[in-house]
Design a protein around this motif. Structure first.
Motif, PDB file in Angstrom:
ATOM      1  N   GLY A   1       0.780  -1.229   0.000  1.00 53.88           N
ATOM      2  CA  GLY A   1       0.000   0.000   0.000  1.00 53.88           C
ATOM      3  C   GLY A   1       0.809   1.275   0.000  1.00 53.88           C
TER       4      GLY A   1
ATOM      5  N   SER B   1      -9.234   3.025  -9.936  1.00 50.07           N
ATOM      6  CA  SER B   1     -10.090   1.894 -10.292  1.00 50.07           C
ATOM      7  C   SER B   1     -11.079   2.371 -11.337  1.00 50.07           C
TER       8      SER B   1
ATOM      9  N   SER C   1      -6.645   0.966 -14.896  1.00 49.58           N
ATOM     10  CA  SER C   1      -6.685   0.653 -13.470  1.00 49.58           C
ATOM     11  C   SER C   1      -5.301   0.227 -12.999  1.00 49.58           C
TER      12      SER C   1
ATOM     13  N   LEU D   1      -1.524  -4.060 -10.651  1.00 51.55           N
ATOM     14  CA  LEU D   1      -1.478  -4.950  -9.497  1.00 51.55           C
ATOM     15  C   LEU D   1      -0.609  -6.180  -9.746  1.00 51.55           C
TER      16      LEU D   1
ATOM     17  N   ARG E   1       3.430   4.061 -13.173  1.00 53.39           N
ATOM     18  CA  ARG E   1       2.254   3.305 -12.767  1.00 53.39           C
ATOM     19  C   ARG E   1       2.657   1.873 -12.468  1.00 53.39           C
TER      20      ARG E   1
ATOM     21  N   HIS F   1      -7.325   6.978  -3.300  1.00 54.28           N
ATOM     22  CA  HIS F   1      -8.082   6.039  -4.131  1.00 54.28           C
ATOM     23  C   HIS F   1      -9.097   6.811  -4.959  1.00 54.28           C
TER      24      HIS F   1
ATOM     25  N   THR G   1      -1.684   6.835  -5.913  1.00 53.30           N
ATOM     26  CA  THR G   1      -3.141   6.902  -6.041  1.00 53.30           C
ATOM     27  C   THR G   1      -3.589   5.628  -6.718  1.00 53.30           C
ATOM     28  N   ARG G   2      -4.504   4.940  -6.065  1.00 53.21           N
ATOM     29  CA  ARG G   2      -5.063   3.746  -6.691  1.00 53.21           C
ATOM     30  C   ARG G   2      -6.234   4.154  -7.566  1.00 53.21           C
TER      31      ARG G   2
ATOM     32  N   MET H   1      -1.997   1.459  -9.747  1.00 56.15           N
ATOM     33  CA  MET H   1      -1.470   2.455  -8.814  1.00 56.15           C
ATOM     34  C   MET H   1      -0.630   3.429  -9.624  1.00 56.15           C
TER      35      MET H   1
END
Lengths: 112, 115
Positions: free
Chosen positions: A41, B113, B87, B39, B36, B10, B110-111, B89
């Motif tokens: 995170g 989605s 999508s 995931l 970026r 987020h 910043t995530r 980070m």
């Protein structure tokens, strides 16, 4: 194409032992390498760097070794602690503007 | 200790919508970056910015992407029409000077989605 990559995706280490994380790079013209730590995170956190005119550099509990002959970079963590659990990335400075090219990452898991 | 700050932490958006990701680099830094991370994958370079212009960009950074430093402190990344594959980070980074030696400091990300 040119790339920076890691040998092991996951490294399990017992608390107190030393950790060694390896990285291979293919761009022989690269002159600067960095290790980053990324906790869940969070963003990448600088650990240590090394220029190509050096073979070894030491920090607090960490040592980076550079072998230009075989284009290999390693990060050694002494007396690994639970707080060292994270993903570790090697990165190569790929141009004069500072663009970083990251390797795939190694997950280090510290077990009690 | 000075740090790079990013907002929001987020961001959820619908496909086709515009998003702006915001960053406040470390105050005396002159070089700014966006990266970026999809995931589970490695961090990928998007763009570097110096002296109020883009110095380099990757293939990912197509005409749907833009960056701006509107007021001397903020550094923004805009995606005009988001796609599902955006999508990820998004990390902002900055460093103080030129040359290879200056360390890049990263924000927490910043995530994004895209639904």
């Amino acid at each position: 194409g040119e790339s920076v990559g890691l040998h092991l995706p996951t490294l399990s280490v017992q608390e107190g032992d030393n950790s060694i994380i390896n990285c291979a790079y293919s761009n022989s013209a690269s002159d600067y390498f960095i290790w980053y730590k990324q906790e869940s995170g969070k963003g990448p956190q600088f650990i240590i760097d090394i220029r190509s005119n050096m073979d070894k550099r030491q920090g607090q509990r960490v040592t980076v070794l550079l072998n230009k002959t075989v284009k290999h970079l390693s990060l050694q963590i002494a007396a690994t602690q639970p707080g060292d659990s994270a993903v570790y990335f090697c990165a190569e400075n790929a141009d004069s503007w500072g663009k970083l090219q990251f390797g795939a990452g190694t997950q280090v898991v510290v077990t009690p | 200790e000075p740090e790079v700050t990013q907002t929001p932490s987020h961001q959820v958006t619908q496909m086709g919508q515009e998003v702006i990701l915001r960053c406040v680099p470390i105050s005396n830094h002159l070089y700014f970056y966006w990266y970026r991370q999809i995931l589970g994958q490695k961090v990928e370079f998007l763009v570097s910015f110096y002296n109020n212009e883009i110095s380099e960009k990757s293939e990912i950074f197509d005409d749907q992407f833009s960056v701006e430093r509107p007021d001397g402190s903020n550094f923004t990344l805009k995606i005009r029409s988001t796609k599902l594959e955006d999508s990820a980070m998004y990390f902002c980074a900055s460093k103080s000077g030129g040359g290879a030696k200056n360390i890049q400091y990263f924000g927490a990300g910043t995530r994004l989605s895209v639904l």
